[in-house]
Write a protein that holds these residues in place. Structure first.
Motif, PDB file in Angstrom:
ATOM      1  N   GLY A 255       0.976  -1.278  -0.031  1.00 20.46           N
ATOM      2  CA  GLY A 255       0.009  -0.017  -0.019  1.00 20.46           C
ATOM      3  C   GLY A 255       0.707   1.349  -0.002  1.00 20.46           C
ATOM      4  N   SER A 256       2.079   0.924   0.593  1.00 19.37           N
ATOM      5  CA  SER A 256       2.912   2.486   0.617  1.00 19.37           C
ATOM      6  C   SER A 256       3.321   2.753  -0.778  1.00 19.37           C
ATOM      7  CB  SER A 256       4.069   2.159   1.537  1.00 19.37           C
ATOM      8  OG  SER A 256       4.937   1.178   0.976  1.00 19.37           O
ATOM      9  N   MET A 257       3.465   1.713  -1.752  1.00 18.31           N
ATOM     10  CA  MET A 257       3.791   1.950  -3.065  1.00 18.31           C
ATOM     11  C   MET A 257       2.424   2.746  -3.955  1.00 18.31           C
ATOM     12  SD  MET A 257       6.139  -0.998  -4.705  1.00 18.31           S
ATOM     13  CE  MET A 257       4.880  -2.366  -4.361  1.00 18.31           C
ATOM     14  N   VAL A 259       0.548   4.801  -2.372  1.00 15.06           N
ATOM     15  CA  VAL A 259       0.634   6.037  -2.003  1.00 15.06           C
ATOM     16  C   VAL A 259       1.531   6.847  -2.745  1.00 15.06           C
ATOM     17  CG1 VAL A 259       0.696   7.578   0.133  1.00 15.06           C
ATOM     18  CG2 VAL A 259      -0.346   5.507   0.463  1.00 15.06           C
ATOM     19  N   SER A 260       2.817   6.447  -2.889  1.00 19.86           N
ATOM     20  CA  SER A 260       3.685   7.019  -3.444  1.00 19.86           C
ATOM     21  C   SER A 260       3.223   7.248  -4.949  1.00 19.86           C
ATOM     22  CB  SER A 260       5.099   6.159  -3.402  1.00 19.86           C
ATOM     23  OG  SER A 260       5.088   5.005  -4.081  1.00 19.86           O
ATOM     24  N   SER A 261       2.782   6.283  -5.591  1.00 18.41           N
ATOM     25  CA  SER A 261       2.323   6.525  -7.026  1.00 18.41           C
ATOM     26  C   SER A 261       1.354   7.621  -7.343  1.00 18.41           C
ATOM     27  CB  SER A 261       1.826   5.128  -7.614  1.00 18.41           C
ATOM     28  OG  SER A 261       2.668   4.132  -7.769  1.00 18.41           O
ATOM     29  N   LEU A 262       0.166   7.716  -6.328  1.00 22.98           N
ATOM     30  CA  LEU A 262      -0.563   8.692  -6.082  1.00 22.98           C
ATOM     31  C   LEU A 262       0.096   9.993  -5.962  1.00 22.98           C
ATOM     32  CD1 LEU A 262      -3.422   9.597  -6.193  1.00 22.98           C
ATOM     33  CD2 LEU A 262      -3.675   9.222  -3.847  1.00 22.98           C
ATOM     34  N   LEU A 263       1.049  10.244  -4.981  1.00 24.94           N
ATOM     35  CA  LEU A 263       1.671  11.166  -4.960  1.00 24.94           C
ATOM     36  C   LEU A 263       2.348  11.730  -6.150  1.00 24.94           C
ATOM     37  CD1 LEU A 263       2.743  13.486  -3.023  1.00 24.94           C
ATOM     38  CD2 LEU A 263       4.644  11.972  -2.416  1.00 24.94           C
ATOM     39  N   LEU A 307       7.911  -1.272   9.074  1.00 19.27           N
ATOM     40  CA  LEU A 307       8.088  -0.139   8.915  1.00 19.27           C
ATOM     41  C   LEU A 307       9.155   0.287   7.887  1.00 19.27           C
ATOM     42  CD1 LEU A 307       7.911   1.413  12.538  1.00 19.27           C
ATOM     43  CD2 LEU A 307       6.110   1.577  10.653  1.00 19.27           C
ATOM     44  N   MET A 308      10.439  -0.380   7.927  1.00 22.81           N
ATOM     45  CA  MET A 308      11.446  -0.216   7.053  1.00 22.81           C
ATOM     46  C   MET A 308      11.074  -0.543   5.637  1.00 22.81           C
ATOM     47  SD  MET A 308      14.047   1.514   8.237  1.00 22.81           S
ATOM     48  CE  MET A 308      14.369   1.995  10.057  1.00 22.81           C
ATOM     49  N   GLN A 309      10.442  -1.676   5.323  1.00 21.63           N
ATOM     50  CA  GLN A 309       9.891  -2.223   4.199  1.00 21.63           C
ATOM     51  C   GLN A 309       8.933  -1.095   3.436  1.00 21.63           C
ATOM     52  OE1 GLN A 309      12.642  -4.894   3.276  1.00 21.63           O
ATOM     53  NE2 GLN A 309      10.755  -4.957   2.155  1.00 21.63           N
ATOM     54  N   CYS A 315       9.712   4.665  -1.409  1.00 20.46           N
ATOM     55  CA  CYS A 315      10.628   5.444  -2.429  1.00 20.46           C
ATOM     56  C   CYS A 315      10.563   4.692  -3.697  1.00 20.46           C
ATOM     57  CB  CYS A 315      11.814   5.371  -1.583  1.00 20.46           C
ATOM     58  SG  CYS A 315      11.879   6.507  -0.384  1.00 20.46           S
ATOM     59  N   PHE A 316      10.481   3.281  -3.646  1.00 22.00           N
ATOM     60  CA  PHE A 316      10.575   2.227  -4.821  1.00 22.00           C
ATOM     61  C   PHE A 316       9.292   2.877  -5.686  1.00 22.00           C
ATOM     62  CE2 PHE A 316       8.955  -1.368  -7.254  1.00 22.00           C
ATOM     63  CZ  PHE A 316      10.430  -1.744  -7.721  1.00 22.00           C
TER      64      PHE A 316
END
Length: 405
Positions: A255-257, A259-263, A307-309, A315-316
């Motif tokens: 999900g963090s990816m 979010v970053s793609s939306l950003l 958290l680290m992943q 960033c990925f």
């Protein structure tokens, strides 16, 4: 098609690949048990065999798409994906499964090449990066839900039905594209399949400094992700003692990816692809180095790992969305061949390096975290060489060279 449906279809095409990888992760122990594979590291071939087929076939799809158009080639690829995913469900040995997985990857490769080519046919520059980012948001919902989908299927049916669902999904995407997708290639860009034409297109794609530099950098960064996919189930079950939570935490990390793609879709138009991706790659390395330090000193916990992943994957997402667009920007006139070459290099390179990382699994997260950090640094060095030592610059695509026919 309207803009929204276009982005959704591109995302669905891309999702065939993510679904084929991530939905199996919770099932690897059962697959190994059913087919007599007792070495946990050997089960990683279920992922790697698919990725190798996915990478190799991309070389052919680009030339075919440049000659015959995007749509007919896409239909052939989706047909192969659907048929061989179904064959996986009927595998009676591990060897048969690996062959069927390789062949499924051969079909899925069309979606990688054609999705990029189709977007490049219609958009360029920062607008192309925006479209790819929006498609990534929908596409990245797949790894968020895929492990839970695989685990959910196994609650009610055999692991073989995971492959059945893949086949059904491929059929749905194929029908959608058949009905709604027009041919997007410009007639004047048709390249006959000849030794001279293919060689010329490949030469242009392989000798463009920016395109190749960012392609190689993307392959290096992708290695860490493939290493994670290969060993994720083992890490959660054996190192972190959280096998039951694997789908949930994997979803949060993926999900963090998203979010970053939306950003990225919001900021890339203002800041530019290089500034966003270069800072993101530096952030990726920082997270990876910190994670490696935690693992080496023996302080790894479920919380620290998660958290680290998540930080690295955030960033990925910013890195990969923009690296792909930067690499394609100067090659619109040979988009099919360029997508083939770039897909081949990133997938095969990432799969092989990622397999090495996965095979180094030793009951700790040290090999994985060092793999992320090492390949992240290698990716940054490649970008520095490509950009002649200057980061965060605003790039301008070079004039398109002629293609021999």
């Amino acid at each position: 098609m309207g803009f929204g449906q276009f982005v959704a279809l591109i995302a669905a095409m891309m999702a065939t690949n993510a679904l084929a990888i991530d939905s199996m992760l919770p099932a690897l122990p059962r697959i190994g048990e059913a087919l007599g594979v007792h070495d946990p590291n050997a089960r990683q071939w279920v992922i790697t065999s698919y990725l190798l087929g996915f990478g190799v076939a991309q070389l052919a799809y680009g030339s075919l798409a440049d000659r015959y158009g995007r749509k007919p080639v896409l239909m052939i690829g989706l047909t192969l994906y659907t048929l061989f995913a179904a064959l996986c469900a009927f595998s009676t040995s591990f060897e048969m499964l690996l062959i069927a997985r390789f062949l499924t990857g051969l079909g899925a490769a069309s979606t990688r090449v054609l999705s990029v080519s189709i977007v490049r046919d219609c958009y360029a520059g920062r607008q192309m990066a925006r479209v790819m980012s929006l498609a990534f948001i929908v596409f990245l919902a797949t790894p968020i839900i895929a492990p839970s989908l695989g685990q959910g299927i196994m609650l009610f049916a055999s692991w073989r039905w995971i492959f059945g669902v893949l086949s059904i999904f491929g059929l749905v995407v194929m029908a959608w594209a058949a009905v709604k997708l027009p041919e997007t290639q410009h007639p004047e860009d048709r390249i006959p399949i000849s030794v001279a034409g293919v060689t010329s297109a490949f030469r242009i794609a392989l000798t463009d400094r920016i395109a190749m530099g960012y392609t190689i950098a993307a392959a290096l960064v992708l290695s860490g992700l493939f290493g994670f996919l290969n060993s994720a189930q083992q890490v959660f079950a054996e190192v972190l003692g959280a096998g039951d939570l694997f789908p949930l935490i994997f979803a949060a990390i993926a999900g963090s990816m998203a979010v970053s793609s939306l950003l990225n879709s919001r900021i890339v138009g203002k800041l530019g692809m290089r500034k966003v991706s270069h800072w993101a790659l530096i952030g990726f390395i920082a997270f990876a180095a910190a994670h490696a330090a935690i693992a080496i000193t023996g302080h790894e916990t479920l919380l620290s790992f998660s958290l680290m992943q998540a930080g690295m994957m955030f960033c990925f997402g910013l890195v990969m969305s923009n690296f792909g667009a930067i690499a394609m920007e100067p090659l619109g006139h040979v988009a099919g061949a360029a997508a083939s070459i770039q897909g081949f290099i990133t997938t095969i390179g990432g799969a092989l390096f990622g397999f090495v990382i996965g095979q180094m699994y030793d009951g700790t997260t040290v090999p994985l975290t060092l793999g992320f950090a090492g390949f992240g640094v290698a990716g940054l060095m490649t970008v520095l060489v490509t950009e002649k030592g200057k980061l965060f610059q605003t790039g301008v695509a070079a004039p398109a060279p002629a293609v021999a026919h």
